[in-house]
Write a protein that holds these residues in place. Sequence first.
Motif, PDB file in Angstrom:
ATOM      1  N   CYS A 290       0.812  -1.225   0.000  1.00  0.00           N
ATOM      2  CA  CYS A 290       0.000   0.000   0.000  1.00  0.00           C
ATOM      3  C   CYS A 290       0.845   1.275   0.000  1.00  0.00           C
ATOM      4  O   CYS A 290       0.387   2.327  -0.451  1.00  0.00           O
ATOM      5  CB  CYS A 290      -0.975  -0.007   1.178  1.00  0.00           C
ATOM      6  SG  CYS A 290      -2.419  -1.067   0.894  1.00  0.00           S
ATOM      7  N   GLY A 291       2.061   1.203   0.501  1.00  0.00           N
ATOM      8  CA  GLY A 291       2.956   2.361   0.396  1.00  0.00           C
ATOM      9  C   GLY A 291       3.262   2.665  -1.061  1.00  0.00           C
ATOM     10  O   GLY A 291       3.191   3.820  -1.503  1.00  0.00           O
ATOM     11  N   ALA A 292       3.582   1.613  -1.821  1.00  0.00           N
ATOM     12  CA  ALA A 292       3.827   1.768  -3.255  1.00  0.00           C
ATOM     13  C   ALA A 292       2.567   2.258  -3.959  1.00  0.00           C
ATOM     14  O   ALA A 292       2.619   3.153  -4.817  1.00  0.00           O
ATOM     15  CB  ALA A 292       4.285   0.441  -3.850  1.00  0.00           C
ATOM     16  N   ALA A 293       1.419   1.681  -3.595  1.00  0.00           N
ATOM     17  CA  ALA A 293       0.155   2.077  -4.212  1.00  0.00           C
ATOM     18  C   ALA A 293      -0.153   3.541  -3.950  1.00  0.00           C
ATOM     19  O   ALA A 293      -0.677   4.248  -4.820  1.00  0.00           O
ATOM     20  CB  ALA A 293      -0.979   1.194  -3.693  1.00  0.00           C
ATOM     21  N   SER A 294       0.175   4.023  -2.748  1.00  0.00           N
ATOM     22  CA  SER A 294      -0.095   5.432  -2.417  1.00  0.00           C
ATOM     23  C   SER A 294       0.802   6.370  -3.214  1.00  0.00           C
ATOM     24  O   SER A 294       0.393   7.484  -3.556  1.00  0.00           O
ATOM     25  CB  SER A 294       0.056   5.680  -0.911  1.00  0.00           C
ATOM     26  OG  SER A 294       1.406   5.624  -0.512  1.00  0.00           O
ATOM     27  N   VAL A 295       2.017   5.934  -3.526  1.00  0.00           N
ATOM     28  CA  VAL A 295       2.895   6.746  -4.372  1.00  0.00           C
ATOM     29  C   VAL A 295       2.322   6.818  -5.786  1.00  0.00           C
ATOM     30  O   VAL A 295       2.241   7.898  -6.391  1.00  0.00           O
ATOM     31  CB  VAL A 295       4.327   6.183  -4.383  1.00  0.00           C
ATOM     32  CG1 VAL A 295       5.182   6.902  -5.430  1.00  0.00           C
ATOM     33  CG2 VAL A 295       4.965   6.319  -3.010  1.00  0.00           C
ATOM     34  N   LEU A 296       1.880   5.684  -6.325  1.00  0.00           N
ATOM     35  CA  LEU A 296       1.300   5.673  -7.666  1.00  0.00           C
ATOM     36  C   LEU A 296       0.005   6.492  -7.701  1.00  0.00           C
ATOM     37  O   LEU A 296      -0.257   7.214  -8.667  1.00  0.00           O
ATOM     38  CB  LEU A 296       1.037   4.240  -8.117  1.00  0.00           C
ATOM     39  CG  LEU A 296       2.288   3.387  -8.372  1.00  0.00           C
ATOM     40  CD1 LEU A 296       1.896   1.964  -8.746  1.00  0.00           C
ATOM     41  CD2 LEU A 296       3.158   3.995  -9.463  1.00  0.00           C
TER      42      LEU A 296
END
Length: 493
Positions: A290-296
């Motif tokens: 979800c950290g990666a998803a929040s960046v995207l």
Amino acid sequence: MKFSIKTDHPEKQRSDVLVLGVYDSLKVAYDKPILSISTINYIASILKHGDMSGKAGSSLILYNVPGIKIPKILLIGLGKEKELDGKKYCAAVRAMIYALKKMDVKTISSYIQIAPVIESDIAWNIEHFINEVMDASYEFAELKTINKKTKKTFDFLVNVDKKNQKVAEAALKKSFALAKGIELTKTLGNLPPNICTPTYLGKKAQEIGKEHGMKIDVLDQKQIEKLKMGSFLGVAKGSRQPPKFIILQHNKGKKTQKPIILVGKGITFDAGGISIKPAGDMDEMKYDMCGAASVLGTFETIGLLNLPMNVIGIIPTCENLPDGLAVKPGDILTSMSGQTIEVLNTDAEGRLILCDALTYAERFNPEVVIDIATLTGACVIALGHHASALYSNDDKLAKDLESAGQISMDRVWRMPLWEDYQSQLDSNFADMANIGGRAGGSITAACFLSRFAKKYKWAHLDIAGTAWKSGKAKGATGRPVGLLTQYILNKIY
């Protein structure tokens, strides 16, 4: 969902339903009169019968009200007039959506957003109106084939006074872009790990980059090996899914402007590695990206808004699985920085992939670096599910993030990053251990990361308690896209 700003009088509008806010005094909420005296008196006479309390979240449908061409009026309770704060306002908007879903309507003429909210303005009201509507309407049904419900969509006529039209239209543009970024983040988080792999995240980043004219690089294993990211690669060894290292660059600011860098943890499934997790609720470890998803999601938003800023996204992504090649407790990894790490627990893997990403960030000479990660269960014990934990080596950066969290209602709570905790990471065999024991687990995880972020202003957001919900409402929340977007906007305006 469709939204448009209108300045019409409600008695002249045509739609399927008119939405008004009502206080617990049974007074219609507005900053100046919007209804004729006869219409107000009629509504008041109906409310006197006690069919609606006006308490926050209560609702009542009226039909064929005199003076109104719209056939239905939906009244939504706002509670006490002098206590209508942002939280109660957002709850009322959600109550509106739940009521509308039960009605046979398509076009909604809304005036709930003109209710005066404590310490807010019309722009804030509209932004949070749209975000709450989009959030409450979100459904993940892409993979259902049985009893799949048709998603209900509405056309909202969002009404304001003429003097506020331009402000409202700007707020609509901003909030709709933010809602799309949050929606993307939620969908990525909710996708199953057999679909949302590191390769999938790389392709999604390429789609975002192409759509918004961003520079995009997705590095494969050989390229990661050339960078000598031994810590990141150590985690990836236990999976047959190849790791990816994603770099997104939104270069729309001045050439002299140092970039803001967002680093997102992208563990697309976390079984814990050799230190395997218990089976119960392990399915939720698909949310460890979800950290990666929040960046995207944030890049989707800033791309839609075409913000005049230089922002870089860095995402190390892989799986953490047990395998004959998987990293073992007792193994020592050499990070990109050259620092060595004794792995005492393979389930403390997020920090192992983030540390190499933080070192990689140095080459961009950043203004600030913010990493976002579902990093520790200890954070959930400390703060529950309401606030994300914030750690930082710079007081101004921390205050700026706290301020952005208050405005966006995506709040953070600053935690200590004192030198006293660093000794818990001491190792007899390497420069540091990857865990510091149960005591202060979220803090020692941040202390670990701080050792790789000494060359710039840095903040760490532990979103383990806020990135998704469990139980009947299980699903990704889209946090902290709102916080990150507001932080970037505050740097511009």
